[in-house]
Design a protein around this motif. Structure first.
Motif, PDB file in Angstrom:
ATOM      1  N   THR A 295       0.813  -1.215   0.000  1.00 48.12           N
ATOM      2  CA  THR A 295       0.000   0.000   0.000  1.00 48.12           C
ATOM      3  C   THR A 295       0.848   1.267   0.000  1.00 48.12           C
ATOM      4  OG1 THR A 295      -0.216  -0.265   2.399  1.00 48.12           O
ATOM      5  CG2 THR A 295      -2.076  -0.978   1.048  1.00 48.12           C
TER       6      THR A 295
ATOM      7  N   ARG B  62       0.407   5.179  -1.997  1.00 47.53           N
ATOM      8  CA  ARG B  62       0.644   6.363  -1.171  1.00 47.53           C
ATOM      9  C   ARG B  62       1.582   7.337  -1.890  1.00 47.53           C
ATOM     10  NH1 ARG B  62      -0.358   6.153   4.280  1.00 47.53           N
ATOM     11  NH2 ARG B  62       0.552   7.754   5.607  1.00 47.53           N
TER      12      ARG B  62
ATOM     13  N   MET C 212      -0.377   8.722  -5.173  1.00 46.04           N
ATOM     14  CA  MET C 212      -1.501   9.626  -4.918  1.00 46.04           C
ATOM     15  C   MET C 212      -1.024  10.980  -4.389  1.00 46.04           C
ATOM     16  SD  MET C 212      -3.309   8.162  -1.466  1.00 46.04           S
ATOM     17  CE  MET C 212      -2.633   8.526   0.155  1.00 46.04           C
TER      18      MET C 212
ATOM     19  N   GLN D  54      -6.345  17.053  -2.529  1.00 49.11           N
ATOM     20  CA  GLN D  54      -5.934  16.356  -1.310  1.00 49.11           C
ATOM     21  C   GLN D  54      -5.917  14.862  -1.591  1.00 49.11           C
ATOM     22  OE1 GLN D  54      -8.918  17.671   1.596  1.00 49.11           O
ATOM     23  NE2 GLN D  54      -7.300  18.857   2.592  1.00 49.11           N
ATOM     24  N   SER D  55      -4.916  14.160  -1.067  1.00 51.53           N
ATOM     25  CA  SER D  55      -4.873  12.712  -1.253  1.00 51.53           C
ATOM     26  C   SER D  55      -5.347  11.998   0.005  1.00 51.53           C
ATOM     27  CB  SER D  55      -3.451  12.267  -1.613  1.00 51.53           C
ATOM     28  OG  SER D  55      -2.557  12.517  -0.550  1.00 51.53           O
ATOM     29  N   PHE D  56      -5.928  10.817  -0.190  1.00 51.37           N
ATOM     30  CA  PHE D  56      -6.478  10.021   0.913  1.00 51.37           C
ATOM     31  C   PHE D  56      -6.128   8.554   0.713  1.00 51.37           C
ATOM     32  CE2 PHE D  56      -9.168  13.733   0.454  1.00 51.37           C
ATOM     33  CZ  PHE D  56      -9.314  14.174   1.758  1.00 51.37           C
ATOM     34  N   THR D  57      -5.752   7.896   1.784  1.00 48.28           N
ATOM     35  CA  THR D  57      -5.551   6.451   1.730  1.00 48.28           C
ATOM     36  C   THR D  57      -6.906   5.760   1.617  1.00 48.28           C
ATOM     37  OG1 THR D  57      -5.730   6.169   4.112  1.00 48.28           O
ATOM     38  CG2 THR D  57      -3.547   6.674   3.246  1.00 48.28           C
TER      39      THR D  57
ATOM     40  N   GLN E 282      -8.636   6.169   4.902  1.00 41.15           N
ATOM     41  CA  GLN E 282      -9.206   7.512   5.078  1.00 41.15           C
ATOM     42  C   GLN E 282     -10.442   7.718   4.199  1.00 41.15           C
ATOM     43  OE1 GLN E 282      -5.746   9.926   4.165  1.00 41.15           O
ATOM     44  NE2 GLN E 282      -5.228  10.177   6.333  1.00 41.15           N
TER      45      GLN E 282
ATOM     46  N   ARG F 298     -15.035  11.587   4.272  1.00 37.64           N
ATOM     47  CA  ARG F 298     -13.965  12.581   4.105  1.00 37.64           C
ATOM     48  C   ARG F 298     -13.821  13.006   2.650  1.00 37.64           C
ATOM     49  NH1 ARG F 298      -8.492  11.444   7.213  1.00 37.64           N
ATOM     50  NH2 ARG F 298      -8.205  13.602   6.532  1.00 37.64           N
TER      51      ARG F 298
ATOM     52  N   LYS G 204      -8.538  -3.055  12.413  1.00 38.35           N
ATOM     53  CA  LYS G 204      -7.943  -1.792  11.955  1.00 38.35           C
ATOM     54  C   LYS G 204      -6.670  -2.016  11.142  1.00 38.35           C
ATOM     55  CE  LYS G 204     -10.794   0.638  14.697  1.00 38.35           C
ATOM     56  NZ  LYS G 204     -12.058   1.001  14.075  1.00 38.35           N
ATOM     57  N   ASP G 205      -6.469  -3.230  10.675  1.00 40.33           N
ATOM     58  CA  ASP G 205      -5.298  -3.501   9.846  1.00 40.33           C
ATOM     59  C   ASP G 205      -5.570  -3.094   8.404  1.00 40.33           C
ATOM     60  OD1 ASP G 205      -3.662  -4.505  11.826  1.00 40.33           O
ATOM     61  OD2 ASP G 205      -4.433  -6.550  11.628  1.00 40.33           O
ATOM     62  N   ILE G 206      -4.490  -2.705   7.718  1.00 38.03           N
ATOM     63  CA  ILE G 206      -4.587  -2.303   6.314  1.00 38.03           C
ATOM     64  C   ILE G 206      -4.698  -3.562   5.443  1.00 38.03           C
ATOM     65  CG2 ILE G 206      -3.380  -1.109   4.444  1.00 38.03           C
ATOM     66  CD1 ILE G 206      -4.404   0.663   6.803  1.00 38.03           C
TER      67      ILE G 206
ATOM     68  N   ARG H   8       0.954  19.222   3.452  1.00 33.05           N
ATOM     69  CA  ARG H   8       0.133  18.041   3.762  1.00 33.05           C
ATOM     70  C   ARG H   8       0.473  16.880   2.839  1.00 33.05           C
ATOM     71  NH1 ARG H   8      -4.176  15.143   1.902  1.00 33.05           N
ATOM     72  NH2 ARG H   8      -5.739  14.451   3.400  1.00 33.05           N
ATOM     73  N   GLU H   9       0.619  17.165   1.557  1.00 35.24           N
ATOM     74  CA  GLU H   9       0.898  16.104   0.597  1.00 35.24           C
ATOM     75  C   GLU H   9       2.335  15.597   0.710  1.00 35.24           C
ATOM     76  OE1 GLU H   9      -1.566  14.718  -0.933  1.00 35.24           O
ATOM     77  OE2 GLU H   9      -2.922  16.228  -0.110  1.00 35.24           O
TER      78      GLU H   9
ATOM     79  N   MET I 117       2.269  13.060   3.374  1.00 34.73           N
ATOM     80  CA  MET I 117       1.684  11.813   2.881  1.00 34.73           C
ATOM     81  C   MET I 117       2.724  11.048   2.071  1.00 34.73           C
ATOM     82  SD  MET I 117      -1.243  10.219   3.055  1.00 34.73           S
ATOM     83  CE  MET I 117      -2.867  10.975   2.854  1.00 34.73           C
ATOM     84  N   LEU I 118       3.444  11.781   1.220  1.00 31.09           N
ATOM     85  CA  LEU I 118       4.458  11.152   0.362  1.00 31.09           C
ATOM     86  C   LEU I 118       5.593  10.553   1.198  1.00 31.09           C
ATOM     87  CD1 LEU I 118       5.555  10.719  -2.569  1.00 31.09           C
ATOM     88  CD2 LEU I 118       6.665  12.944  -2.351  1.00 31.09           C
TER      89      LEU I 118
ATOM     90  N   SER J  84       5.493   7.253   3.255  1.00 26.99           N
ATOM     91  CA  SER J  84       5.548   5.950   2.593  1.00 26.99           C
ATOM     92  C   SER J  84       6.925   5.315   2.781  1.00 26.99           C
ATOM     93  CB  SER J  84       5.195   6.071   1.108  1.00 26.99           C
ATOM     94  OG  SER J  84       6.101   6.930   0.476  1.00 26.99           O
TER      95      SER J  84
ATOM     96  N   ARG K  94       6.842   3.261   5.847  1.00 25.43           N
ATOM     97  CA  ARG K  94       5.888   2.174   5.634  1.00 25.43           C
ATOM     98  C   ARG K  94       6.584   0.989   4.955  1.00 25.43           C
ATOM     99  NH1 ARG K  94       0.464   3.187   5.692  1.00 25.43           N
ATOM    100  NH2 ARG K  94      -0.935   1.667   4.752  1.00 25.43           N
TER     101      ARG K  94
ATOM    102  N   GLN L 130      -1.380   4.503  13.687  1.00 25.63           N
ATOM    103  CA  GLN L 130      -1.836   3.292  14.383  1.00 25.63           C
ATOM    104  C   GLN L 130      -1.191   3.159  15.766  1.00 25.63           C
ATOM    105  OE1 GLN L 130      -0.766   0.319  11.446  1.00 25.63           O
ATOM    106  NE2 GLN L 130      -2.838   0.231  10.612  1.00 25.63           N
TER     107      GLN L 130
ATOM    108  N   ARG M 299      -2.485   0.060  20.744  1.00 27.14           N
ATOM    109  CA  ARG M 299      -2.328  -1.095  19.853  1.00 27.14           C
ATOM    110  C   ARG M 299      -0.949  -1.730  20.000  1.00 27.14           C
ATOM    111  NH1 ARG M 299      -4.438  -0.424  13.831  1.00 27.14           N
ATOM    112  NH2 ARG M 299      -3.966  -2.651  13.938  1.00 27.14           N
TER     113      ARG M 299
END
Lengths: 430, 430
Positions: free
Chosen positions: A71, A75, A78, A93-96, A99, A120, A144-146, B64-65, B68-69, B72, B75, B99, B120
């Motif tokens: 995923t 990210r 987007m 605006q980007s969203f997962t 989200q 959203r 709540k896992d991706i 904001r973006e 987000m970028l 990753s 991640r 999380q 968590r």
């Protein structure tokens, strides 16, 4: 003003220049007065590169962690696309997936959507933004896992958002102009369809056409979402996939459905099947069901089935099935292990087969279709191994080396040939 | 059984082989009977590559973006590390900052933690897992947008989690053996400290030592978190950073604080300052405050300040300040614009300065320290431009080309030289 969902695949955003090109296209749509929601796949080969990386550290990566890893691909694409759009002066605006409210079950790697709650996204577009959503991903409500949606996941994300947001159209962009009457790499005179019913598209997708994933077409049909399959490289109209009036209660607002469909929509083909024949099966009730139970329990997707008529003095029969190449070995092993229980004489395995499907909503009320179809194959000396039909489709299994000839012969026989050769056609990514 | 938080920087997980190496180290800790929580940065140059990609599509990407970028990057590293750990037979789960309950304000690119709620993570370790958390990132509680913590963010994530989970120690891994008495690239006889008080570490970090970010040390000191700075390439003990008893009410369980600290902890240096002298300032009350108000309003971080004594027949004075190189141009422009209002005679700008800081909690009660310090500089003909002191530190500004000589001279004068040359020392990433 209408709401348009646009989905761009990985090849449309393969590098920074492509991202900027797609961004311009999106801003044009917004500037034309529409609300725009965009679903995007991971850039180019990103997903494959991440899978390679995982394979470098483990031969059996846990599915939960693979989903977390993969995923990150969307990210990147987007947020980069949102940055490029902002650079053109339009707010984005980007969203997962999480989200965006893409709620799934916990089946990592191939999760199913259980609910779509894009609050959203609605807020973001109401505030004047272009909303960019990661395709292919969601979140398991319980843990709540991706999660990821598996193959065709980004198309499904787009259609699901279009349904939940009550969008006017869901545009699926790729490097292909639309849906063709056949694969132009095989039938150079194939032509682009202006429209196709979702029922026909379903048969095309289920029988080998790669332009749209079956899952996405099923979802669109079920929720009455109008799809527009088009190229991100031209401004030309692509192919509209129109839900049939009896499929849905959603009203059609931007595209009228003609009263009479053309007889034939197109020809799909599939090279990725194998044929297994169980030879000398006792011709008694219950034996065939025992074989299919065996395969069903192991989730083998049996496609076509043919059982020979047994003759009186020989109380056995031969049973042939086709199934995806990827499950061929599994099926053979299952059948071998059950040899005694079933009591058959032998197994034949043929991976040199091809499947050709003629699809058209008008064919059921036209008795001439079958004749024209089989006559075209016979006239070209193409042998038919198996036949199956549905209300809107006839499929045959031929030898793999005659499949291309068969596609061209049938294409010509139904007067689908256009006057000019088609541009080359390619499959879309996830 | 104790709870250990381990933080690995980008250079420790630069490729698949490094990820596997770090995974083995983590599993060793787990197998030794500890609960383990791991914080990881993005792999190698990933963050820089993502920034380059953003710059290819925009010259002014929205914050904001960008967050987000950039998120990753972690991640990818965290899920890959979890995959590698699972491959070694130990259960591991990865978690994003969001999380993991890293709640921040909305200051994208440099967000501050406002709360840490790692429910968590606690559940995951209670269930027997190794929990892997993305460093450097969090989530804005109001907007639910993803944020990044800015420079030193991953170290801060680790310390904040250690505090919230009441961990016994927070281990900061890098490619350096620990905290040294001086930068071994400049003073080859520098040696690794076995321990240092958090107060001293604060001064070292604030005055140029790059091994730990100031923010992480401040957080550890405030919440009484014991840090262990060590190398991911050896099994040797590194440097323990111990909160002073009066700094915190948290009890120390695994490392005793000795009754007497050594006199001097070490020498920090900083090449990234500039000196600005405002010449001929009217020596009247309010003039200096006017200058500092001007700089403070523009968030210029003034470090050292020296004002010459004015003589009776000359009612003007010279005021010198040092500040970060990155803010030099801003400060000069502000002062130029206010020339009439302040009424000074001229501005001098010097970017060829270096700052040397001697740090030691024991120095304030030992009058011989200042003498030894200045004597060492004088004996080596090193001119001193400015001086400032705190309870545990003496700093001087020298010319940049004499800074290295100054570090070596002071290191030797305080008997910090070891018998063997140190291994080369490098800064840590974010």
């Amino acid at each position: 003003m209408s709401l348009i969902v646009q989905k761009f695949g990985g090849s449309s955003v393969a590098d920074a220049a492509s991202v900027r090109r797609v961004a311009r296209r999106i801003v044009e749509t917004k500037n034309a007065g529409h609300d725009v929601v965009v679903v995007v796949s991971a850039m180019g080969d990103t997903t494959d590169e991440l899978i390679d990386l995982a394979n470098e550290v483990s031969s059996h990566p846990p599915a939960r962690e693979m989903d977390m890893l993969l995923t990150s691909g969307e990210r990147i694409s987007m947020s980069l696309l949102a940055i490029a759009i902002n650079d053109l002066g339009a707010p984005a605006q980007s969203f997962t997936g999480s989200q965006a409210g893409m709620i799934t079950d916990g089946d990592h790697g191939m999760a199913s959507l259980v609910e779509v709650t894009p609050f959203r996204i609605q807020e973001s577009i109401d505030a004047g933004n272009i909303a960019i959503i990661a395709g292919f991903q969601g979140v398991n409500r319980q843990t709540k896992d991706i999660t990821t949606l598996g193959r065709g996941g980004s198309d499904t994300t787009a259609v699901a958002l279009a349904a939940a947001l009550n969008a006017d159209v869901c545009e699926i962009y790729s490097d292909v102009d639309g849906v063709f009457t056949a694969d132009p790499r095989i039938a150079p005179k194939a032509h682009k369809l202006d429209q196709i019913s979702s029922e026909e598209m379903l048969e095309m997708a289920a029988n080998g056409a790669k332009i749209l994933h079956l899952r996405c077409v099923e979802y669109a049909r079920r929720f009455g979402v109008k799809l527009h399959v088009r190229s991100s490289f031209t401004r030309a109209e692509g192919t509209w996939v129109i839900p049939s009036p009896d499929d849905t209660t959603v009203s059609m607002s931007t595209k009228e459905i003609p009263l009479e469909q053309p007889l034939i929509a197109g020809i799909a083909h599939d090279r990725n099947q194998v044929k297994i024949t169980v030879v000398g099966v006792p011709d008694r009730p219950g034996i065939a069901s025992r074989i299919f139970r065996l395969l069903a329990d192991a989730k083998v997707n049996v496609d076509m089935i043919v059982q020979n008529v047994s003759v009186a003095d020989e109380p056995t029969t031969d049973l042939s099935v086709t199934l995806p190449e990827t499950q061929g070995e599994l099926a053979v092993n299952l059948l071998r292990a059950a040899e005694e229980k079933i009591g058959y004489a032998g197994l034949e395995y043929d991976d040199k087969v091809g499947k050709l499907s003629l699809v058209g909503a008008g064919m059921k009320s036209n008795p001439g279709v079958s004749f024209t179809f089989f006559d075209a194959l016979a006239a070209n000396d193409i042998n038919i191994d198996m036949i199956s039909t549905s209300e809107v489709r006839i499929s045959v299994i031929t030898s793999a080396d005659r499949l291309d000839d068969a596609v061209r012969a049938v294409h010509t026989a139904f007067n689908l040939d256009s006057n000019q050769d088609a541009t080359v056609y390619a499959g879309t990514g996830r």
